[in-house]
Design an enzyme around this catalytic site. Structure first.
Site, PDB file in Angstrom:
ATOM      1  N   ASN A 154       0.832  -1.211   0.000  1.00 14.42           N
ATOM      2  CA  ASN A 154       0.000   0.000   0.000  1.00 14.42           C
ATOM      3  C   ASN A 154       0.863   1.256   0.000  1.00 14.42           C
ATOM      4  O   ASN A 154       1.993   1.275   0.501  1.00 14.42           O
ATOM      5  CB  ASN A 154      -0.978  -0.001   1.183  1.00 14.42           C
ATOM      6  CG  ASN A 154      -0.310  -0.077   2.537  1.00 14.42           C
ATOM      7  OD1 ASN A 154       0.663  -0.809   2.737  1.00 14.42           O
ATOM      8  ND2 ASN A 154      -0.822   0.672   3.495  1.00 14.42           N
ATOM      9  N   MET A 155       0.312   2.299  -0.591  1.00 11.21           N
ATOM     10  CA  MET A 155       1.000   3.589  -0.696  1.00 11.21           C
ATOM     11  C   MET A 155      -0.005   4.707  -0.470  1.00 11.21           C
ATOM     12  O   MET A 155      -1.125   4.662  -0.987  1.00 11.21           O
ATOM     13  CB  MET A 155       1.633   3.752  -2.079  1.00 11.21           C
ATOM     14  CG  MET A 155       2.406   5.051  -2.264  1.00 11.21           C
ATOM     15  SD  MET A 155       2.608   5.506  -4.009  1.00 11.21           S
ATOM     16  CE  MET A 155       0.957   6.075  -4.421  1.00 11.21           C
ATOM     17  N   GLU A 156       0.383   5.699   0.315  1.00 14.18           N
ATOM     18  CA  GLU A 156      -0.460   6.866   0.583  1.00 14.18           C
ATOM     19  C   GLU A 156       0.356   8.129   0.359  1.00 14.18           C
ATOM     20  O   GLU A 156       1.580   8.123   0.531  1.00 14.18           O
ATOM     21  CB  GLU A 156      -0.964   6.828   2.035  1.00 14.18           C
ATOM     22  CG  GLU A 156      -1.771   5.579   2.365  1.00 14.18           C
ATOM     23  CD  GLU A 156      -1.733   5.196   3.837  1.00 14.18           C
ATOM     24  OE1 GLU A 156      -2.295   4.138   4.170  1.00 14.18           O
ATOM     25  OE2 GLU A 156      -1.121   5.934   4.638  1.00 14.18           O
ATOM     26  N   HIS A 180      -3.825   0.487  -3.020  1.00 14.51           N
ATOM     27  CA  HIS A 180      -3.921  -0.676  -2.147  1.00 14.51           C
ATOM     28  C   HIS A 180      -2.877  -1.709  -2.557  1.00 14.51           C
ATOM     29  O   HIS A 180      -2.416  -1.746  -3.700  1.00 14.51           O
ATOM     30  CB  HIS A 180      -5.319  -1.263  -2.220  1.00 14.51           C
ATOM     31  CG  HIS A 180      -6.389  -0.353  -1.676  1.00 14.51           C
ATOM     32  ND1 HIS A 180      -7.447  -0.812  -0.926  1.00 14.51           N
ATOM     33  CD2 HIS A 180      -6.558   0.991  -1.773  1.00 14.51           C
ATOM     34  CE1 HIS A 180      -8.225   0.198  -0.595  1.00 14.51           C
ATOM     35  NE2 HIS A 180      -7.702   1.305  -1.096  1.00 14.51           N
ATOM     36  N   GLU A 223      -3.023  -4.903  -3.139  1.00 11.99           N
ATOM     37  CA  GLU A 223      -3.393  -5.786  -4.250  1.00 11.99           C
ATOM     38  C   GLU A 223      -3.274  -5.061  -5.582  1.00 11.99           C
ATOM     39  O   GLU A 223      -2.811  -5.642  -6.578  1.00 11.99           O
ATOM     40  CB  GLU A 223      -4.823  -6.298  -4.056  1.00 11.99           C
ATOM     41  CG  GLU A 223      -5.005  -7.208  -2.852  1.00 11.99           C
ATOM     42  CD  GLU A 223      -5.402  -6.470  -1.583  1.00 11.99           C
ATOM     43  OE1 GLU A 223      -6.122  -7.045  -0.764  1.00 11.99           O
ATOM     44  OE2 GLU A 223      -4.979  -5.287  -1.406  1.00 11.99           O
ATOM     45  N   CYS A 260     -10.239  -5.747   0.886  1.00 10.35           N
ATOM     46  CA  CYS A 260     -11.393  -4.869   1.064  1.00 10.35           C
ATOM     47  C   CYS A 260     -12.267  -4.926  -0.195  1.00 10.35           C
ATOM     48  O   CYS A 260     -11.878  -5.481  -1.228  1.00 10.35           O
ATOM     49  CB  CYS A 260     -10.948  -3.442   1.340  1.00 10.35           C
ATOM     50  SG  CYS A 260     -10.174  -2.630  -0.087  1.00 10.35           S
ATOM     51  N   CYS A 264     -10.621  -3.625  -3.421  1.00 15.41           N
ATOM     52  CA  CYS A 264      -9.664  -4.526  -4.071  1.00 15.41           C
ATOM     53  C   CYS A 264     -10.363  -5.719  -4.705  1.00 15.41           C
ATOM     54  O   CYS A 264      -9.935  -6.214  -5.751  1.00 15.41           O
ATOM     55  CB  CYS A 264      -8.618  -4.995  -3.067  1.00 15.41           C
ATOM     56  SG  CYS A 264      -7.482  -3.674  -2.577  1.00 15.41           S
TER      57      CYS A 264
END
Length: 296
Positions: free
Chosen positions: A88-90, A101, A103, A128, A131
């Site tokens: 994951n990356m934000e 996400h 996936e 989730c 995804c």
């Protein structure tokens, strides 16, 4: 070995860590080919399913989650036998829709590497809804097997019953199937040529807005992303987010970006320039080069 893997390696069974450490060199960005995977199985003494679950902490070490501080790793296993890690990356301080996400990261990694079908997705937390819908866009998406720690392996159809997907909108060539759109531009700029190539491979069956982003860093390295649409629209993955996720997997800082190019087709129903500029300006003081071209 890269520093980001030190903690997770110390927690792996010793036969696996001994076999894996030589692979985690400065160039490692989450891709393990079928032969390397076979070697890891042999040297670790683990079954393939056990090994892939054991590798999830390595995938999670690729994460960049400054908002949630919640590290999620995922592995996509292609029909080729290769595995592709993602995480994951934000974007710090930015709207959550810019997030990628785990996936999505793993699947886009496989796609950018030329994989044509995903057979298994291994993840350390239950996918989730976002995804699940994203995976449903894949070639034979309902058959993709989902592997979770201490749970029975189930196809995506178990997690997403009564699914709405590309087939409901008469799309016969889903995500990861071969896409080749005729896009042309007269340029000798290697970065623009690279962006054009990726735009021609992008997946936009709902808007025909074929697009790609290429980011260049101080040392001349480039990182790409293509547009990947979704039948449910919101789980679509923007090319800028894919390019930034690729940078994160390669352990590069966003502050290293010195040039950014977005190419998109004028024949589409939407433009990605606004969202692309927002994401870019959140991470680097670089102006976006925006090129619009018509499909032939």
């Amino acid at each position: 070995m890269q520093d980001r893997f030190i903690k997770c390696i110390s927690e792996l069974p010793k036969p696996l860590s001994d076999a894996l450490v030589p692979m985690l060199n400065a160039e490692f960005a989450g891709h393990i080919d079928a032969q390397q995977l076979s070697t890891l199985i042999t040297k670790s003494g683990l079954e393939e399913s056990e090994l892939l679950l054991a590798l999830l902490p390595v995938a999670a070490a690729l994460a960049k989650p400054p908002i949630s501080e919640f590290y999620v790793g995922a592995i996509a296993k292609g029909k080729s036998g290769d595995i592709y890690m993602g995480a994951n990356m934000e974007l710090s301080g930015e709207a959550l829709f810019h997030s990628v996400h785990a996936e999505q990261s793993a699947i886009s990694h496989a796609w950018l590497s030329g994989e044509r079908q995903i057979e298994d997705v291994i993840v350390n937390f239950s996918p989730c809804g976002h995804c699940r819908q994203f995976m449903n866009e894949l070639v034979e998406g309902q058959k993709v097997k989902i592997h979770l720690p201490e749970q029975q392996t189930q196809p995506l159809s178990h997690y997403l019953p009564y699914a709405f997907g590309p087939g409901d909108l008469n799309i016969t060539e889903p995500l990861l199937s071969k896409q080749q759109h005729e896009l042309t531009l007269d340029s000798s700029d290697p970065m623009i040529i690279e962006a054009l190539d990726h735009a021609s491979l992008s997946y936009a069956p709902y808007t025909n807005s074929y697009a790609a982003v290429v980011l260049e860093t101080q040392d001349g390295a480039t990182y790409c992303g293509r547009y990947a649409e979704n039948a449910a629209f919101n789980p679509s993955m923007l090319p800028m987010q894919m390019a930034l996720s690729t940078m994160a997997r390669h352990n590069r800082e966003f502050s290293e970006i010195t040039r950014a190019v977005l190419i998109e087709s004028a024949g589409g129903k939407i433009s990605l320039v606004g969202a692309t500029m927002d994401a870019l300006h959140a991470v680097a003081a670089v102006e976006l080069e925006h090129i619009v071209l018509d499909p032939e």
